[in-house]
Design an enzyme around this catalytic site. Sequence first.
Site, PDB file in Angstrom:
ATOM      1  N   TRP A   3       0.842  -1.213   0.000  1.00 45.78           N
ATOM      2  CA  TRP A   3       0.000   0.000   0.000  1.00 45.78           C
ATOM      3  C   TRP A   3       0.864   1.245   0.000  1.00 45.78           C
ATOM      4  CZ3 TRP A   3      -3.824  -2.140  -1.865  1.00 45.78           C
ATOM      5  CH2 TRP A   3      -4.368  -3.322  -1.360  1.00 45.78           C
ATOM      6  N   ASP A   4       1.973   1.211   0.727  1.00 43.36           N
ATOM      7  CA  ASP A   4       2.915   2.338   0.668  1.00 43.36           C
ATOM      8  C   ASP A   4       3.420   2.541  -0.762  1.00 43.36           C
ATOM      9  OD1 ASP A   4       3.029   3.310   3.281  1.00 43.36           O
ATOM     10  OD2 ASP A   4       4.559   1.869   3.885  1.00 43.36           O
ATOM     11  N   VAL A   5       3.759   1.447  -1.412  1.00 41.37           N
ATOM     12  CA  VAL A   5       4.273   1.535  -2.786  1.00 41.37           C
ATOM     13  C   VAL A   5       3.211   2.143  -3.704  1.00 41.37           C
ATOM     14  CG1 VAL A   5       4.874   0.130  -4.800  1.00 41.37           C
ATOM     15  CG2 VAL A   5       5.975  -0.318  -2.582  1.00 41.37           C
TER      16      VAL A   5
END
Lengths: 386, 386
Positions: free
Chosen positions: B166-168
């Site tokens: 999700w960060d990516v």
Amino acid sequence: MTDHDRPLSGLHIVEVSSFIASPLAGLTLSQLGAEVTRVDPVGGAADVHRWPVTADGESIYWTGLNRGKWSVTADLRSEAGQSMVQRLVTDSGPGGGILLTNQAGRSWMSHDTLAALRPDVITLELLGRTDGTPGVDYTVNAGLGFPQITGPVGIAEPVNHALPAWDVACGLYAALAISAAVRRRERTGSGAQITLPLEDTALSLAGTLGYLTEPQINGRGRVGTGNDVYGTFGTDFVTADGGRFMIVALTPRHFRDLVDLTGVGDAVAAVAKALGADFRREDDRFTHRAVLNGLIAPWFAARSTAEVEAALQNSSVLSQRYRTFDEVVADGVLSANPMFTEVDQPGIGRYLAAGLPAAFDGEHYATGPARSLGADTPRNQPAQPT
Amino acid sequence: MTDHDRPLSGLHIVEVSSFIASPLAGLTLSQLGAEVTRVDPVGGAADVHRWPVTADGESIYWTGLNRGKWSVTADLRSEAGQSMVQRLVTDSGPGGGILLTNQAGRSWMSHDTLAALRPDVITLELLGRTDGTPGVDYTVNAGLGFPQITGPVGIAEPVNHALPAWDVACGLYAALAISAAVRRRERTGSGAQITLPLEDTALSLAGTLGYLTEPQINGRGRVGTGNDVYGTFGTDFVTADGGRFMIVALTPRHFRDLVDLTGVGDAVAAVAKALGADFRREDDRFTHRAVLNGLIAPWFAARSTAEVEAALQNSSVLSQRYRTFDEVVADGVLSANPMFTEVDQPGIGRYLAAGLPAAFDGEHYATGPARSLGADTPRNQPAQPT
């Protein structure tokens, strides 16, 4: 100053596409305001019936990824069909001349062929492996090392991810590359030939995030930590009635609040002294996580899920109860979120569909439903479906 | 026509940033040609020492995510420091006026404050949860349902993903949103106030990929399938010497080739007849996967890893041997890939670092190493570090 035109309005993108990454790129560009036409072979591409499906066999998957696009079908093996697609790409006005595809290696829609017809064309080809041979998320992931560090510590088998994360990243890189190439073309008049292998997407991110640097610099790669977050304090705890919470203490304040909440201050201080550790440091919290987990777990185990949830709400600690997809929907998460708007999807029904997660001046850009396959195929081939 | 200027050249982006999503957005924009200045508090943000680190404690993580950026430090609690950052954003020429941050809620760098100084400013604030409260990849993921469908079938515990997917995705959405907003500003003169919650990133993708549509339309969400690919034929097989391969047969041709390769044509045909199945259909391959897996597994179990690898190379079947991060590096994957170029990173050493996975006209855009923290801090505050 704000602007209610979507940021990519005026662009026309032709997508010859299937599966996840390429359609996701097209959908995302559509959410940002581009007009996107997905072209499929007559009867649909290999993903037209892909699961999940409804009880009647309609593809939830296909309709989800192709919302907000025109749908054109053509016999892509015939010269007439190929010529129609070429014209769709090259005749589509100043914002056109953009091809997005995961069907590489077709000379009739290669960059060179299209650039001969329109010199400023932008083409983006999604590939599988770096060398251009086929590959999919599941094979790329297996080759890269993540399955070996996923799953419970001590398990011998690699664990595949459930989310096709490389497809997602690849689709977003594709949308970004097209957006950036358009910005350059509008300044300089130059087109671009862009290639984007799924394998390179995964390798680039694994490199940037350090996973491929550790073996080069430290001589060995990451090993799994189960549900513990690597390099800081974070893990999951189970409550008396079987609920489970993910807890993360990224900062000294988070950790202090967690220790206070769970009433283990004296024990944590004694352990710190005995071990020569300083738990204000995240590396010490990580190194001694088994001890800390053991000290903190009984507080969760002695309380109900409701009690734990209430107590965590008044704390700075980052926390989240584990939920299933069903619970997310049942909890009203979607209906409370303005990013979700109802679409009435023929063949599927009414449901809350997601818009773009980035809100521009407070607005979440949504799209309409997916068109039925081929609905916008021009009757007289030279016309455009607009 | 091609253009050797990078597509986002001429842009100046100020990043007040930490952790993964926001620095990844800045790095990606830098790879595409933007000039990026990361601003940190004196001594660094909370991620300055983040693991993985070298034997000497230098952060591989921080240097990996901050390659190719200027580094400025300031006392962000002082008026002088805040004013310097405001000027960095607003005075930076026609391609400037762009702020990327995950430090929301600071009125001195709010969109309104900066827009009063420069009306066409573009700001992007990365948030945690939809409601603006803090959240990180691990907590967002726990709340969404993916850990419950990850890991071996029958395991009771949820399995967190290892890649912070999700960060990516959030970082890539952020880079895309900025690129698209710049394209609009260059046409209309309008700035943009963009907000992007990590939770909305995850919800949007889970919605688009069908995971949140199934409970709404079919009344129940996805359940785990272990290492089997959902909805088609794909799983992992073990060789005589303990090697393991991920195998995917997406198309009828892939499956026919796999059946031929493993010599189980007669058995598969007999099973198809007995079950009334048609294995040219991916839903039938998925539904009866346990039987098919059982028929195919002995071929792998009877052969060495080298034999299996050689046989698969002559087949259309999508396949990949599971590798660790160490094996990826040891196999020479990085040195054979032009996307990787050597950087000499002070404090870390020489290593092969990844460029942008999208190649423009054959070129993988790389960046130099990370600057040391604060190296570009202006000595006389009004100056720019360029």
